[in-house]
Design an enzyme around this catalytic site. Structure first.
Site, short mmCIF file in Angstrom:
data_model
loop_
_atom_site.label_atom_id
_atom_site.label_comp_id
_atom_site.label_asym_id
_atom_site.label_seq_id
_atom_site.Cartn_x
_atom_site.Cartn_y
_atom_site.Cartn_z
N GLY A 9 1.34 -1.09 0.24
CA GLY A 9 0.05 -0.19 0.33
C GLY A 9 0.37 1.54 0.03
N GLY A 12 -0.17 4.14 -1.21
CA GLY A 12 -1.37 5.47 -0.72
C GLY A 12 -1.53 6.32 0.43
CB ALA A 80 -1.89 -3.06 0.20
CB SER A 124 -10.16 0.09 10.79
OG SER A 124 -10.91 1.56 10.61
CD GLU A 126 -16.20 2.87 9.56
OE1 GLU A 126 -16.68 1.72 9.16
OE2 GLU A 126 -15.77 3.64 9.90
CE1 TYR A 147 -10.89 -0.61 4.71
CE2 TYR A 147 -12.10 0.05 6.84
CZ TYR A 147 -10.88 -0.24 6.85
OH TYR A 147 -10.32 0.03 7.12
CG ASN A 176 -12.02 8.40 10.43
OD1 ASN A 176 -12.18 7.59 11.54
ND2 ASN A 176 -12.94 8.54 9.64
N GLY A 183 -7.29 10.87 0.14
CA GLY A 183 -8.13 10.47 -1.40
C GLY A 183 -9.24 11.09 -1.86
NE ARG A 189 -7.31 16.53 -1.46
CZ ARG A 189 -6.92 16.21 -2.36
NH1 ARG A 189 -6.48 15.04 -2.27
NH2 ARG A 189 -6.84 16.68 -3.14
NE ARG A 276 -20.01 6.38 3.90
CZ ARG A 276 -18.78 6.36 4.95
NH1 ARG A 276 -18.15 5.24 6.02
NH2 ARG A 276 -18.65 6.99 4.28
CB ALA A 278 -25.57 0.02 8.08
P1 NAP Z 1 -5.37 3.91 0.51
O1 NAP Z 1 -4.99 5.68 0.84
O2 NAP Z 1 -6.62 4.33 -0.01
O3 NAP Z 1 -3.95 3.69 0.48
C1 NAP Z 1 -4.64 2.21 -0.24
C2 NAP Z 1 -3.31 1.14 -0.56
O4 NAP Z 1 -3.77 -0.19 -0.98
C3 NAP Z 1 -2.92 1.70 -2.16
O5 NAP Z 1 -2.12 2.26 -1.97
C4 NAP Z 1 -3.79 0.69 -3.41
O6 NAP Z 1 -3.51 0.67 -3.93
C5 NAP Z 1 -3.45 -0.39 -2.55
N1 NAP Z 1 -4.24 -1.79 -2.54
C6 NAP Z 1 -5.62 -2.14 -2.39
N2 NAP Z 1 -6.40 -2.52 -3.07
C7 NAP Z 1 -4.14 -3.64 -2.72
C8 NAP Z 1 -4.49 -4.82 -3.38
N3 NAP Z 1 -5.50 -5.84 -3.72
N4 NAP Z 1 -2.66 -5.51 -3.34
C9 NAP Z 1 -1.92 -4.34 -3.18
N5 NAP Z 1 -2.42 -2.88 -3.17
C10 NAP Z 1 -3.52 -2.77 -3.36
O7 NAP Z 1 -5.64 3.95 1.94
P2 NAP Z 1 -4.72 4.70 3.50
O8 NAP Z 1 -5.80 5.61 3.81
O9 NAP Z 1 -3.34 5.09 3.10
O10 NAP Z 1 -4.64 3.39 4.59
C11 NAP Z 1 -3.83 2.47 4.91
C12 NAP Z 1 -4.39 1.37 5.03
O11 NAP Z 1 -4.78 1.89 6.65
C13 NAP Z 1 -5.37 0.47 4.78
O12 NAP Z 1 -5.21 -0.92 5.07
C14 NAP Z 1 -7.01 1.01 5.81
O13 NAP Z 1 -7.78 0.57 5.58
C15 NAP Z 1 -6.00 1.56 6.69
N6 NAP Z 1 -6.64 2.23 7.55
C16 NAP Z 1 -7.23 3.74 7.28
C17 NAP Z 1 -7.34 4.31 8.40
C18 NAP Z 1 -7.68 5.55 7.81
O14 NAP Z 1 -8.29 6.71 8.51
N7 NAP Z 1 -6.28 6.67 6.91
C19 NAP Z 1 -8.33 4.04 9.29
C20 NAP Z 1 -7.59 2.98 9.69
C21 NAP Z 1 -7.13 2.18 9.10
P3 NAP Z 1 -3.27 1.93 -5.59
O15 NAP Z 1 -2.64 3.32 -5.65
O16 NAP Z 1 -3.00 0.56 -6.86
O17 NAP Z 1 -4.92 1.95 -4.85
O1 F7E Z 2 -16.82 8.79 6.08
C1 F7E Z 2 -19.89 10.56 7.15
C2 F7E Z 2 -20.14 9.90 6.30
O2 F7E Z 2 -15.41 7.77 4.24
C3 F7E Z 2 -16.60 9.55 7.71
C4 F7E Z 2 -11.32 5.38 5.97
O3 F7E Z 2 -10.12 5.51 5.89
O4 F7E Z 2 -11.56 5.95 8.26
C5 F7E Z 2 -12.18 5.87 6.86
O5 F7E Z 2 -13.67 5.50 7.08
C6 F7E Z 2 -18.08 9.94 7.95
C7 F7E Z 2 -18.86 9.34 7.63
O6 F7E Z 2 -14.56 7.55 6.55
C8 F7E Z 2 -20.54 11.99 3.18
O7 F7E Z 2 -20.64 8.94 5.89
C9 F7E Z 2 -21.28 12.65 4.94
O8 F7E Z 2 -19.40 8.91 8.74
O9 F7E Z 2 -14.16 9.88 4.99
P1 F7E Z 2 -15.27 9.04 5.65
P2 F7E Z 2 -14.55 6.20 7.05
O10 F7E Z 2 -16.18 6.00 6.26
O11 F7E Z 2 -15.29 6.93 8.77
C10 F7E Z 2 -11.41 4.39 8.81
C11 F7E Z 2 -11.26 4.94 9.82
C12 F7E Z 2 -11.08 3.96 7.78
O12 F7E Z 2 -10.41 2.46 8.63
C13 F7E Z 2 -11.55 3.77 6.75
O13 F7E Z 2 -10.70 3.15 5.66
O14 F7E Z 2 -18.52 10.79 7.23
N1 F7E Z 2 -19.92 11.06 5.30
N2 F7E Z 2 -21.46 13.09 3.69
C14 F7E Z 2 -19.35 11.30 4.66
N3 F7E Z 2 -18.45 10.60 3.94
C15 F7E Z 2 -17.62 11.00 2.69
N4 F7E Z 2 -16.95 9.71 2.05
N5 F7E Z 2 -18.70 11.61 1.58
C16 F7E Z 2 -19.56 12.43 1.89
O15 F7E Z 2 -20.12 12.96 0.96
#
Ligand code: NAP
Ligand code: F7E
Length: 327
Positions: A9, A12, A80, A124, A126, A147, A176, A183, A189, A276, A278
């Protein structure tokens, strides 16, 4: 000799910050990138010449075995995943394969090729879903999306491989975390980008889903430090990482629009199509274990984070009005 880190990953958000962090610590960094017809290394192009890119996919065990054989890593960071929650309803099987079973494939490769390597799993908040907060390492999981369910599998298979095979495998339960490299579909964002576009006269509205959802938002640059700290401990343990401070989506919108002197009520509407099946309504971390055992503290608070994101989007759009880049 420099330590060798394998990061899945790496393209990412977190992968890019972690790679920078590890390079600064003197690591040799290897990144796993899946094959696509238009590879985007946008987030790591500024450090591309300092890292080694390997081709591999979490859906393909063979490619993981080959990567482990080539790298012989000291540390492995499994970042990833299919990480966008709404996509986990439209592509639930893929999400289960990558975000859930993918973890086991990485662990299998590690167990067979590099059993002494230390392993970090990106779990996560989540996974907590509907469980009442503040959520800590002892809070039971109640995931609310495919997820979240897949991440619960990834968490427990990490714990199970640690207990079954004596691996140094840890699960970081991160709340988060955001940045200018987030992204565009994630809410922080989406908002910072829309605010910048509206401010520059490139757009005049923003449609959002659930404005009442509450989250614990931190800065990704702070969170990759916690990942590394977990792998430097004497014992492999799991940690919750978050700020302990909660805001709702409405607060986020008000802050981001307010930063550029606009009243959000004139631009934001709620669109039911963005709700969503849920949702997770109420997340806030109890990060006391990470604080006391890892000495980890976040350095960027929510207000500074949102200001940073809005400023970054303004800068990018001023340079290139149609661009949407993530770096
Ligand atoms: P991200 O920006 O969506 O990056 C995901 C990465 O995974 C990208 O490099 C993507 O590659 C790669 N990937 C997806 N499917 C793959 C596959 N089948 N094989 C190899 N690589 C693959 O996510 P992030 O925000 O950096 O998060 C990093 C990790 O932390 C993830 O596991 C996410 O679920 C977890 N997480 C994130 C948060 C958060 O708030 N950001 C919180 C808790 C946990 P491509 O560039 O090719 O798409
Ligand atoms: O949503 C609400 C939405 O998509 C946050 C991932 O990195 O963090 C992330 O998951 C909240 C939700 O993040 C919109 O319903 C309202 O309640 O930014 P999000 P997420 O779903 O919390 C966790 C920790 C991860 O592990 C995940 O990989 O915001 N919301 N309006 C919206 N969300 C989005 N995306 N777009 C809207 O228009």
């Amino acid at each position: 000799m420099a330590k060798r880190a394998l990061v899945t990953g790496i393209t990412g958000q977190d992968g890019s910050y972690l790679a920078e962090f590890l390079l600064a610590k003197g690591y040799e960094v290897f990144g796993l990138v899946r094959r696509s017809s238009t590879v985007s290394l946008e987030r790591i192009e500024h450090i591309e010449d300092q890292i080694t890119i390997l081709s591999g996919d979490l859906l393909d065990l063979n490619s993981l075995l080959t990567a482990f054989e080539q790298v012989q890593p000291d540390e492995v960071y499994n970042l990833a995943a299919q990480s966008f929650v709404p996509t986990s309803w439209t592509q639930p099987v893929l999400t289960g394969e990558a975000t859930g079973l993918g973890v086991m494939r990485v662990l299998e490769a590690l167990r067979h090729v590099s059993p002494k390597a230390r392993f970090y799993q990106a779990s996560s908040s989540e996974m907590f879903g509907k469980a009442k907060g503040p959520q800590s390492e002892t809070t039971p999981f109640y995931p609310r999306s495919p997820y979240g369910v897949a991440k619960v599998y990834g968490h427990w298979i990490t714990v199970n491989y640690r207990e079954s095979y004596g691996l140094f495998a840890v699960s970081g339960i991160l709340f988060n975390h955001e940045s200018p490299r987030r992204g565009l579909e994630f809410v922080t964002r989406k908002v910072s980008h829309a605010v910048a576009r509206i401010k520059l006269g490139l757009a005049d509205e923003l449609r959002l889903g659930n404005l009442d959802a509450r989250r614990d938002w931190g800065f990704a640059g702070d969170y990759v430090r916690a990942m590394w700290l977990m792998l430097q401990q004497d014992e492999p343990r799991d940690y919750v990482v978050g700020t302990g401070v909660q805001h709702n989506v409405r607060d986020l919108v008000e802050l981001a629009f307010g930063h550029v002197g606009l009243d959000w009520r004139s631009y934001v509407s709620q669109d039911d199509r963005l709700l969503r099946p849920a949702d997770v309504e109420d997340l806030v971390a109890d990060p006391s274990k990470a604080r006391s055992e890892l000495g980890w503290e976040p350095e960027v608070d929510f207000e500074a984070l949102m200001r940073m994101m809005v400023e970054a989007d303004l800068g990018r759009l001023r340079a290139e009005p149609e661009g949407q880049g993530s770096s």
